[in-house]
Design a protein around this motif. Structure first.
Motif, PDB file in Angstrom:
ATOM      1  N   VAL A  12      -9.859   2.900  11.063  1.00 43.42           N
ATOM      2  CA  VAL A  12     -10.754   2.877   9.904  1.00 43.42           C
ATOM      3  C   VAL A  12      -9.947   2.741   8.614  1.00 43.42           C
ATOM      4  O   VAL A  12     -10.324   1.992   7.703  1.00 43.42           O
ATOM      5  N   LEU A  13      -8.817   3.435   8.539  1.00 48.47           N
ATOM      6  CA  LEU A  13      -7.953   3.312   7.365  1.00 48.47           C
ATOM      7  C   LEU A  13      -7.400   1.902   7.218  1.00 48.47           C
ATOM      8  O   LEU A  13      -7.275   1.392   6.099  1.00 48.47           O
ATOM      9  N   TYR A  14      -7.053   1.276   8.327  1.00 43.73           N
ATOM     10  CA  TYR A  14      -6.607  -0.118   8.275  1.00 43.73           C
ATOM     11  C   TYR A  14      -7.693  -1.002   7.662  1.00 43.73           C
ATOM     12  O   TYR A  14      -7.425  -1.838   6.802  1.00 43.73           O
ATOM     13  N   PHE A  15      -8.924  -0.827   8.123  1.00 42.28           N
ATOM     14  CA  PHE A  15     -10.005  -1.663   7.623  1.00 42.28           C
ATOM     15  C   PHE A  15     -10.341  -1.371   6.166  1.00 42.28           C
ATOM     16  O   PHE A  15     -10.771  -2.272   5.442  1.00 42.28           O
ATOM     17  N   THR A  16     -10.152  -0.141   5.716  1.00 40.14           N
ATOM     18  CA  THR A  16     -10.364   0.136   4.294  1.00 40.14           C
ATOM     19  C   THR A  16      -9.267  -0.493   3.432  1.00 40.14           C
ATOM     20  O   THR A  16      -9.507  -0.815   2.274  1.00 40.14           O
ATOM     21  N   GLU A  17      -8.087  -0.678   4.002  1.00 42.13           N
ATOM     22  CA  GLU A  17      -7.000  -1.345   3.277  1.00 42.13           C
ATOM     23  C   GLU A  17      -7.259  -2.835   3.100  1.00 42.13           C
ATOM     24  O   GLU A  17      -6.647  -3.475   2.244  1.00 42.13           O
ATOM     25  N   LEU A  18      -8.152  -3.396   3.884  1.00 42.77           N
ATOM     26  CA  LEU A  18      -8.445  -4.828   3.788  1.00 42.77           C
ATOM     27  C   LEU A  18      -9.123  -5.187   2.474  1.00 42.77           C
ATOM     28  O   LEU A  18      -9.141  -6.353   2.088  1.00 42.77           O
ATOM     29  N   LYS A  19      -9.679  -4.215   1.769  1.00 45.77           N
ATOM     30  CA  LYS A  19     -10.329  -4.475   0.491  1.00 45.77           C
ATOM     31  C   LYS A  19      -9.350  -4.966  -0.568  1.00 45.77           C
ATOM     32  O   LYS A  19      -9.746  -5.612  -1.525  1.00 45.77           O
ATOM     33  N   LYS A  20      -8.076  -4.673  -0.398  1.00 51.62           N
ATOM     34  CA  LYS A  20      -7.058  -5.103  -1.357  1.00 51.62           C
ATOM     35  C   LYS A  20      -6.780  -6.603  -1.283  1.00 51.62           C
ATOM     36  O   LYS A  20      -6.273  -7.185  -2.225  1.00 51.62           O
ATOM     37  N   PHE A  21      -7.108  -7.203  -0.158  1.00 51.18           N
ATOM     38  CA  PHE A  21      -6.808  -8.612   0.067  1.00 51.18           C
ATOM     39  C   PHE A  21      -7.944  -9.482  -0.454  1.00 51.18           C
ATOM     40  O   PHE A  21      -9.120  -9.165  -0.267  1.00 51.18           O
ATOM     41  N   ILE A  22      -7.587 -10.598  -1.101  1.00 52.07           N
ATOM     42  CA  ILE A  22      -8.620 -11.523  -1.564  1.00 52.07           C
ATOM     43  C   ILE A  22      -8.886 -12.604  -0.525  1.00 52.07           C
ATOM     44  O   ILE A  22      -9.974 -13.157  -0.472  1.00 52.07           O
ATOM     45  N   SER A  23      -7.898 -12.905   0.289  1.00 53.73           N
ATOM     46  CA  SER A  23      -8.068 -13.844   1.407  1.00 53.73           C
ATOM     47  C   SER A  23      -6.998 -13.536   2.444  1.00 53.73           C
ATOM     48  O   SER A  23      -5.966 -12.962   2.133  1.00 53.73           O
ATOM     49  N   GLY A  24      -7.278 -13.957   3.658  1.00 49.87           N
ATOM     50  CA  GLY A  24      -6.313 -13.719   4.721  1.00 49.87           C
ATOM     51  C   GLY A  24      -6.957 -13.739   6.084  1.00 49.87           C
ATOM     52  O   GLY A  24      -8.141 -14.033   6.221  1.00 49.87           O
ATOM     53  N   ASN A  25      -6.170 -13.421   7.073  1.00 49.48           N
ATOM     54  CA  ASN A  25      -6.626 -13.446   8.467  1.00 49.48           C
ATOM     55  C   ASN A  25      -6.115 -12.224   9.204  1.00 49.48           C
ATOM     56  O   ASN A  25      -5.041 -11.705   8.905  1.00 49.48           O
ATOM     57  N   MET A  26      -6.898 -11.823  10.203  1.00 46.65           N
ATOM     58  CA  MET A  26      -6.438 -10.775  11.105  1.00 46.65           C
ATOM     59  C   MET A  26      -5.286 -11.337  11.914  1.00 46.65           C
ATOM     60  O   MET A  26      -5.326 -12.483  12.354  1.00 46.65           O
ATOM     61  N   SER A  27      -4.273 -10.550  12.087  1.00 45.20           N
ATOM     62  CA  SER A  27      -3.133 -10.976  12.896  1.00 45.20           C
ATOM     63  C   SER A  27      -3.440 -10.749  14.365  1.00 45.20           C
ATOM     64  O   SER A  27      -4.224  -9.864  14.723  1.00 45.20           O
ATOM     65  N   LEU A  28      -2.822 -11.541  15.202  1.00 45.94           N
ATOM     66  CA  LEU A  28      -2.983 -11.361  16.642  1.00 45.94           C
ATOM     67  C   LEU A  28      -2.448  -9.995  17.065  1.00 45.94           C
ATOM     68  O   LEU A  28      -2.944  -9.375  18.002  1.00 45.94           O
ATOM     69  N   THR A  29      -1.461  -9.507  16.341  1.00 49.73           N
ATOM     70  CA  THR A  29      -0.857  -8.223  16.679  1.00 49.73           C
ATOM     71  C   THR A  29      -1.713  -7.028  16.236  1.00 49.73           C
ATOM     72  O   THR A  29      -1.309  -5.894  16.437  1.00 49.73           O
ATOM     73  N   ALA A  30      -2.887  -7.284  15.683  1.00 48.22           N
ATOM     74  CA  ALA A  30      -3.822  -6.197  15.399  1.00 48.22           C
ATOM     75  C   ALA A  30      -4.293  -5.553  16.694  1.00 48.22           C
ATOM     76  O   ALA A  30      -4.778  -4.416  16.694  1.00 48.22           O
ATOM     77  N   VAL A  31      -4.096  -6.269  17.789  1.00 48.52           N
ATOM     78  CA  VAL A  31      -4.447  -5.739  19.110  1.00 48.52           C
ATOM     79  C   VAL A  31      -3.671  -4.459  19.388  1.00 48.52           C
ATOM     80  O   VAL A  31      -4.176  -3.554  20.060  1.00 48.52           O
ATOM     81  N   PHE A  32      -2.447  -4.358  18.855  1.00 47.70           N
ATOM     82  CA  PHE A  32      -1.647  -3.153  19.079  1.00 47.70           C
ATOM     83  C   PHE A  32      -2.380  -1.917  18.555  1.00 47.70           C
ATOM     84  O   PHE A  32      -2.476  -0.912  19.256  1.00 47.70           O
ATOM     85  N   ALA A  33      -2.869  -1.980  17.337  1.00 48.82           N
ATOM     86  CA  ALA A  33      -3.569  -0.830  16.756  1.00 48.82           C
ATOM     87  C   ALA A  33      -4.899  -0.580  17.446  1.00 48.82           C
ATOM     88  O   ALA A  33      -5.313   0.573  17.609  1.00 48.82           O
ATOM     89  N   LEU A  34      -5.568  -1.645  17.863  1.00 54.34           N
ATOM     90  CA  LEU A  34      -6.876  -1.491  18.497  1.00 54.34           C
ATOM     91  C   LEU A  34      -6.775  -1.011  19.941  1.00 54.34           C
ATOM     92  O   LEU A  34      -7.732  -0.450  20.479  1.00 54.34           O
ATOM     93  N   ALA A  35      -5.625  -1.197  20.579  1.00 54.45           N
ATOM     94  CA  ALA A  35      -5.453  -0.788  21.983  1.00 54.45           C
ATOM     95  C   ALA A  35      -5.072   0.681  22.122  1.00 54.45           C
ATOM     96  O   ALA A  35      -5.228   1.250  23.208  1.00 54.45           O
TER      97      ALA A  35
END
Length: 139
Positions: free
Chosen positions: A90-113
């Motif tokens: 949840v903290l990761y997703f709240t940090e996404l507000k700082k970005f104006i554009s971008g993409n989820m990294s494939l390595t986001a799977v590490f945090a989600l797993a």
């Protein structure tokens, strides 16, 4: 014991939590204080709270591996670590507000797993506890 399957799940959770320090969760553009757009990666070390929670997950899961003699306490601490990992996401997703554009990294799977591995460990601990109770009934 080290041969138990939950040891593997706990080790994988600790390993994946450690990998979130190296590999990004999200990559994109942010605007800094000087109104300059720059490319940035969201790592576990990008935010202090995420840094602390991730470090707690790593240390906690490694400690839980060696708590095999007290299965009930190991199960409750693993459940607490699973809750902590969900809060971390949840903290990761709240940090996404700082970005104006971008993409989820494939390595986001590490945090989600991580919570998945912790729930699999809870399941293994619960099965061990059930097996020990059934063996105690036979004595």
């Amino acid at each position: 014991m080290i041969q138990r399957i939950q040891t593997v799940w706990l080790f994988l959770a600790a390993l994946f939590a450690a990998l979130t320090y190296k590999f990004p969760f999200y990559s994109g553009n942010v605007i800094n204080k000087e109104n300059v757009q720059r490319f940035e990666k969201l790592l576990a070390s990008s935010n202090f709270l995420v840094l602390i929670f991730t470090a707690g997950l790593i240390v906690g899961t490694i400690i839980m591996i060696f708590m095999y003699k007290n299965r009930k306490q190991q199960m409750w601490l693993t459940a607490a670590a699973a809750g902590l990992s969900i809060i971390n996401i949840v903290l990761y997703f709240t940090e996404l507000k700082k970005f104006i554009s971008g993409n989820m990294s494939l390595t986001a799977v590490f945090a989600l797993a991580i919570p998945v591995f912790l729930f699999l460990a809870i399941n293994g601990i619960w099965k061990d506890e059930k097996l020990v109770k059934s063996l105690d009934k036979l004595r």
